[in-house]
Scaffold this active site. Structure first.
Site, PDB file in Angstrom:
ATOM      1  N   GLN A 142       1.684   4.633  30.276  1.00 42.64           N
ATOM      2  CA  GLN A 142       2.693   3.882  31.024  1.00 42.64           C
ATOM      3  C   GLN A 142       3.943   3.706  30.162  1.00 42.64           C
ATOM      4  O   GLN A 142       3.868   3.308  29.000  1.00 42.64           O
ATOM      5  CB  GLN A 142       2.106   2.515  31.442  1.00 42.64           C
ATOM      6  CG  GLN A 142       3.024   1.677  32.304  1.00 42.64           C
ATOM      7  CD  GLN A 142       3.337   2.315  33.661  1.00 42.64           C
ATOM      8  OE1 GLN A 142       2.502   2.969  34.252  1.00 42.64           O
ATOM      9  NE2 GLN A 142       4.559   2.136  34.126  1.00 42.64           N
TER      10      GLN A 142
ATOM     11  N   LYS B 107      -2.111   1.406  40.387  1.00 41.26           N
ATOM     12  CA  LYS B 107      -2.670   2.757  40.269  1.00 41.26           C
ATOM     13  C   LYS B 107      -4.195   2.704  40.355  1.00 41.26           C
ATOM     14  O   LYS B 107      -4.810   3.545  41.013  1.00 41.26           O
ATOM     15  CB  LYS B 107      -2.233   3.396  38.943  1.00 41.26           C
ATOM     16  CG  LYS B 107      -0.774   3.823  38.950  1.00 41.26           C
ATOM     17  CD  LYS B 107      -0.246   4.132  37.567  1.00 41.26           C
ATOM     18  CE  LYS B 107       1.271   4.339  37.630  1.00 41.26           C
ATOM     19  NZ  LYS B 107       1.930   4.374  36.339  1.00 41.26           N
TER      20      LYS B 107
ATOM     21  N   ASP C 265       1.573  12.979  34.637  1.00 36.63           N
ATOM     22  CA  ASP C 265       2.965  12.555  34.811  1.00 36.63           C
ATOM     23  C   ASP C 265       3.922  13.745  34.719  1.00 36.63           C
ATOM     24  O   ASP C 265       5.105  13.610  35.051  1.00 36.63           O
ATOM     25  CB  ASP C 265       3.355  11.548  33.720  1.00 36.63           C
ATOM     26  CG  ASP C 265       3.183  10.110  34.178  1.00 36.63           C
ATOM     27  OD1 ASP C 265       3.426   9.835  35.366  1.00 36.63           O
ATOM     28  OD2 ASP C 265       2.829   9.270  33.335  1.00 36.63           O
TER      29      ASP C 265
HETATM   30  N1  GUN Z   1       7.234   3.971  34.135  1.00 42.63           N
HETATM   31  C1  GUN Z   1       8.055   4.021  35.202  1.00 42.63           C
HETATM   32  N2  GUN Z   1       7.763   5.095  35.977  1.00 42.63           N
HETATM   33  C2  GUN Z   1       6.740   5.740  35.378  1.00 42.63           C
HETATM   34  C3  GUN Z   1       6.003   6.912  35.688  1.00 42.63           C
HETATM   35  O1  GUN Z   1       6.220   7.618  36.690  1.00 42.63           O
HETATM   36  N3  GUN Z   1       5.011   7.231  34.825  1.00 42.63           N
HETATM   37  C4  GUN Z   1       4.744   6.495  33.713  1.00 42.63           C
HETATM   38  N4  GUN Z   1       3.751   6.902  32.913  1.00 42.63           N
HETATM   39  N5  GUN Z   1       5.415   5.406  33.379  1.00 42.63           N
HETATM   40  C5  GUN Z   1       6.411   5.035  34.212  1.00 42.63           C
END
Ligand code: GUN
Length: 299
Positions: free
Chosen positions: A99, A55, A122
């Site tokens: 995350q 990211k 998210d």
């Molecule tokens: N863990 C797996 N996929 C995601 C996601 O799209 N966002 C976040 N914050 N954690 C994740």
């Protein structure tokens, strides 16, 4: 019957990232705003570490500032709440993502509820979930589901009236995809681990979304001839003589003989998730300041 058309998620994500880069540059030059994304990583889960670093790299490439906060696995809810409070108040930060998964000692619902919904890139905050299902203007929409809808629209821009089946009911993928498909006027069915005769229900679908996290589960006999199949699964499998490989939830070689269009794994849904996260960060940067949304595709 001819083999299914391949849906090129890698290419679609690359062109979206290019447009995001241009929109970020115009926000900088026209409005003096550098959009910023903060990621919070708790503990040392190796897969999460890979995602968070990916990211940060993607932010750099499009001119979005990125901030990373790493907390030990034994961090308490008060300390993580304090960090989120600071980021909510920090004007350099437009998007905050926590995350997932979090260590078992932390309730993810409680942590996500502490986010400012306007910075919840998210789309996991209860306010954003409510807006997604409420039938009005959506707020920030979860990234993988947003990417899935974009891939579907690359095959057929009007999804209205389609029979859509979503396999899986996770908070991150299955449920929000169902909400977006309903908002797009599909007739939506969610199939899950307690559903009776999943294959028969899937076989009725014009649009089939597989998001169950079980390798190569969806076979040719689950697919209506000509259907569009989107495979959200990313399963790491040890294959003799090929080492570790990525396999989706769909038996790709079998499914492509029946489907009309299908995403590969890798190179399908995966690249769309980060592109949509970048897009949400720009949207949040504009909306927080009362600026018009950038001209980018998506929900
Ligand atoms: N863990 C797996 N996929 C995601 C996601 O799209 N966002 C976040 N914050 N954690 C994740």
């Amino acid at each position: 019957m001819a083999q299914a058309r391949l849906i090129d998620g890698k290419g679609i994500a690359a062109s979206l990232r290019q447009r995001i880069g241009a929109a970020a540059a115009s926000l900088r030059e026209r409005d003096g705003v550098v959009a910023g994304l903060a990621a919070i990583l708790v503990g040392d889960d190796p897969a999460s570490d890979v995602y968070v670093r990916g990211k940060a790299r993607a932010c750099d490439a499009v001119g979005i500032a990125s901030f990373e906060y790493r907390l030990p696995a034994n961090v308490g809810i008060a300390a993580i709440g304090e960090l989120i409070g600071k980021l909510n108040a920090d004007d350099r930060v437009d998007g905050i993502l926590v995350q997932l998964p979090l260590p078992r000692t932390l309730d993810p619902h409680l942590v996500v509820a502490a986010l400012d919904p306007a910075k919840d890139v998210d789309g996991f905050h209860p306010i954003n979930i409510g807006r997604l299902w409420g039938g009005g203007e959506p707020g920030l929409v979860p990234c993988t589901p947003d990417g899935v809808l974009m891939l579907l629209r690359s095959v057929s821009p009007d999804l209205s009236g389609a029979d859509a089946v979503v396999l899986g009911r996770s908070q991150i993928v299955g449920r929000p995809i169902a909400g977006l498909l309903l908002a797009a006027d599909c007739t939506v069915t969610i199939v899950h681990s307690r559903t009776r005769d999943s294959a028969a229900i899937c076989r009725r679908a014009d649009i089939l979304i597989a998001a169950i996290g079980r390798p190569a589960t969806v076979g040719a006999d689950w697919i209506k001839p000509g259907a569009t199949v989107i495979d959200v699964g990313i399963n790491r499998l040890a294959v003799p003589e090929r080492g570790m490989t990525l396999v989706g939830d769909v038996d790709f070689e079998a499914a492509r003989q029946v489907a009309g269009a299908i995403t590969p794994v890798p190179g399908g849904v995966g690249p769309m998730t980060i592109a949509c996260l970048l897009r949400n960060t720009l949207l949040a940067a504009c909306r927080r300041r009362g600026l018009p949304d950038p001209d980018l595709p998506g929900a």
